[in-house]
Design a protein around this motif. Structure first.
Motif, PDB file in Angstrom:
ATOM      1  N   VAL A   1      10.061   6.581   5.808  1.00 49.77           N
ATOM      2  CA  VAL A   1       9.169   5.489   6.214  1.00 49.77           C
ATOM      3  C   VAL A   1       8.111   5.180   5.157  1.00 49.77           C
ATOM      4  N   LYS A   2       8.287   5.720   3.969  1.00 47.79           N
ATOM      5  CA  LYS A   2       7.310   5.473   2.907  1.00 47.79           C
ATOM      6  C   LYS A   2       7.151   3.978   2.660  1.00 47.79           C
ATOM      7  N   GLY A   3       5.908   3.516   2.623  1.00 49.77           N
ATOM      8  CA  GLY A   3       5.613   2.099   2.440  1.00 49.77           C
ATOM      9  C   GLY A   3       5.477   1.346   3.746  1.00 49.77           C
ATOM     10  N   LEU A   4       5.827   1.999   4.860  1.00 54.10           N
ATOM     11  CA  LEU A   4       5.772   1.347   6.180  1.00 54.10           C
ATOM     12  C   LEU A   4       4.713   1.996   7.080  1.00 54.10           C
ATOM     13  N   GLU A   5       3.838   2.773   6.467  1.00 56.72           N
ATOM     14  CA  GLU A   5       2.869   3.536   7.247  1.00 56.72           C
ATOM     15  C   GLU A   5       1.963   2.646   8.098  1.00 56.72           C
ATOM     16  N   ASN A   6       1.670   1.430   7.648  1.00 55.56           N
ATOM     17  CA  ASN A   6       0.724   0.564   8.354  1.00 55.56           C
ATOM     18  C   ASN A   6       1.395  -0.400   9.331  1.00 55.56           C
ATOM     19  N   CYS A   7       2.696  -0.277   9.494  1.00 55.78           N
ATOM     20  CA  CYS A   7       3.393  -1.116  10.482  1.00 55.78           C
ATOM     21  C   CYS A   7       2.946  -0.730  11.890  1.00 55.78           C
ATOM     22  N   LYS A   8       2.851  -1.709  12.757  1.00 58.40           N
ATOM     23  CA  LYS A   8       2.526  -1.417  14.151  1.00 58.40           C
ATOM     24  C   LYS A   8       3.728  -0.769  14.831  1.00 58.40           C
ATOM     25  N   GLU A   9       3.450   0.030  15.838  1.00 63.23           N
ATOM     26  CA  GLU A   9       4.526   0.669  16.587  1.00 63.23           C
ATOM     27  C   GLU A   9       5.454  -0.389  17.173  1.00 63.23           C
ATOM     28  N   GLY A  10       6.743  -0.124  17.063  1.00 60.40           N
ATOM     29  CA  GLY A  10       7.736  -1.082  17.542  1.00 60.40           C
ATOM     30  C   GLY A  10       8.274  -1.976  16.451  1.00 60.40           C
ATOM     31  N   GLY A  11       7.742  -1.832  15.235  1.00 61.41           N
ATOM     32  CA  GLY A  11       8.165  -2.672  14.112  1.00 61.41           C
ATOM     33  C   GLY A  11       9.136  -1.966  13.180  1.00 61.41           C
ATOM     34  N   GLU A  12       9.109  -2.367  11.921  1.00 55.09           N
ATOM     35  CA  GLU A  12      10.095  -1.919  10.949  1.00 55.09           C
ATOM     36  C   GLU A  12      10.097  -0.402  10.755  1.00 55.09           C
ATOM     37  N   ARG A  13       8.923   0.218  10.795  1.00 59.29           N
ATOM     38  CA  ARG A  13       8.878   1.677  10.637  1.00 59.29           C
ATOM     39  C   ARG A  13       9.680   2.363  11.742  1.00 59.29           C
ATOM     40  N   CYS A  14       9.547   1.869  12.953  1.00 60.45           N
ATOM     41  CA  CYS A  14      10.294   2.444  14.081  1.00 60.45           C
ATOM     42  C   CYS A  14      11.795   2.220  13.914  1.00 60.45           C
ATOM     43  N   PHE A  15      12.167   1.051  13.380  1.00 61.93           N
ATOM     44  CA  PHE A  15      13.597   0.778  13.186  1.00 61.93           C
ATOM     45  C   PHE A  15      14.204   1.779  12.200  1.00 61.93           C
ATOM     46  N   VAL A  16      13.437   2.092  11.138  1.00 59.93           N
ATOM     47  CA  VAL A  16      13.903   3.078  10.160  1.00 59.93           C
ATOM     48  C   VAL A  16      14.048   4.446  10.832  1.00 59.93           C
ATOM     49  N   CYS A  17      13.109   4.777  11.698  1.00 59.15           N
ATOM     50  CA  CYS A  17      13.144   6.054  12.411  1.00 59.15           C
ATOM     51  C   CYS A  17      14.329   6.108  13.373  1.00 59.15           C
ATOM     52  N   TYR A  18      14.592   5.001  14.078  1.00 58.14           N
ATOM     53  CA  TYR A  18      15.773   4.949  14.949  1.00 58.14           C
ATOM     54  C   TYR A  18      17.029   5.286  14.140  1.00 58.14           C
ATOM     55  N   GLU A  19      17.146   4.622  12.992  1.00 53.48           N
ATOM     56  CA  GLU A  19      18.366   4.799  12.197  1.00 53.48           C
ATOM     57  C   GLU A  19      18.468   6.222  11.658  1.00 53.48           C
ATOM     58  N   LEU A  20      17.349   6.788  11.239  1.00 59.29           N
ATOM     59  CA  LEU A  20      17.356   8.161  10.745  1.00 59.29           C
ATOM     60  C   LEU A  20      17.956   9.098  11.786  1.00 59.29           C
ATOM     61  N   ARG A  21      17.506   8.968  13.023  1.00 56.23           N
ATOM     62  CA  ARG A  21      17.963   9.875  14.072  1.00 56.23           C
ATOM     63  C   ARG A  21      19.378   9.529  14.553  1.00 56.23           C
ATOM     64  N   LEU A  22      19.679   8.257  14.653  1.00 56.61           N
ATOM     65  CA  LEU A  22      21.018   7.863  15.097  1.00 56.61           C
ATOM     66  C   LEU A  22      22.087   8.197  14.067  1.00 56.61           C
ATOM     67  N   ARG A  23      21.759   8.064  12.800  1.00 59.04           N
ATOM     68  CA  ARG A  23      22.734   8.380  11.751  1.00 59.04           C
ATOM     69  C   ARG A  23      23.126   9.858  11.796  1.00 59.04           C
ATOM     70  N   GLU A  24      22.134  10.733  11.950  1.00 58.40           N
ATOM     71  CA  GLU A  24      22.442  12.154  12.028  1.00 58.40           C
ATOM     72  C   GLU A  24      23.228  12.475  13.299  1.00 58.40           C
ATOM     73  N   THR A  25      22.921  11.760  14.372  1.00 57.82           N
ATOM     74  CA  THR A  25      23.661  11.946  15.625  1.00 57.82           C
ATOM     75  C   THR A  25      25.120  11.539  15.450  1.00 57.82           C
TER      76      THR A  25
END
Length: 218
Positions: free
Chosen positions: A106-130
């Protein structure tokens, strides 16, 4: 086109050929998984995959993973006691806990509001490993409990899941678990099992945003 993921899931569950198939289920926490497990444990042989490198504080991570394992043990105990005769036993796997991986993602996305692009990256991180694990253990489906939260974007989660399903060649189970009073039921189950429940997703960004909201209320 708007899709009703809850109805799509129901159609899959209505297909008797799917009963007893193996579901690899990513879980973000015990409270969110409670309703999902209650709902699906009579349809699938579930392996819960606890993979959440986004949880910043290690003490918080340990509390949450312990509650996840405690809840699964309780559901399995009910099965052994004959209180859930139609259910399958639930297994659990704990993934690697790497905070550095989350922060790098999520580097560079630290200031995104919750529910935005930072969260989408986090979703993908966890779903990809799953998806990767699900493929390795020869599961029939993979999915996540994330869609139970009113704060999570169910459309984006399903979109990512379907893209990763094509990439890893393993079916993604569509869901919008908050529907059909799923979120409400998860709160009821949290009280019933006295589950540890937090009001933020897990990362320091979510925690800070929630604390700011509380300050504004006061």
């Amino acid at each position: 086109m708007n899709r009703n993921y809850a109805k799509e899931l129901d159609r899959i569950l209505e297909n008797k050929e799917n009963k007893g198939k193996r579901l690899f289920l990513h879980s973000c926490c015990a409270p969110c998984s409670s309703y999902v497990l209650e709902y699906l444990k009579a349809f699938f042989r579930i392996t819960v995959f606890y993979y959440n490198p986004n949880i910043t504080m290690e003490e918080e991570y340990q509390k949450r993973v312990a509650e996840q394992k405690r809840l699964i043990a309780e559901f399995n105990r009910q099965l052994e006691q004959g209180k859930a005769p139609d259910a399958y036993p639930i297994e659990v796997i704990e993934g690697d806990y790497s905070k550095a991986l989350f922060f790098d993602s999520v580097k560079g996305l630290e200031n995104c509001k919750e529910g935005g692009e930072r969260c989408f990256v986090c979703y993908e991180l966890r779903l990809r490993e799953t998806a990767r694990w699900a493929k390795d253990v020869h599961a029939d489906y993979f999915t996540t409990t994330l869609t139970i939260s009113p704060l999570k974007n169910a459309f984006k989660i399903n979109e990512l899941g379907e893209r990763l399903a094509a990439e890893y060649d393993i079916p993604f189970l569509p869901s919008d678990f908050k529907k059909k009073n799923g979120y409400k039921r998860s709160i009821e189950l949290s009280k019933e099992y006295n589950l540890y429940r937090q009001n933020y997703c897990g990362c320091i960004f979510s925690k800070a945003e929630r604390e700011k909201e509380q300050e504004n209320i006061l």
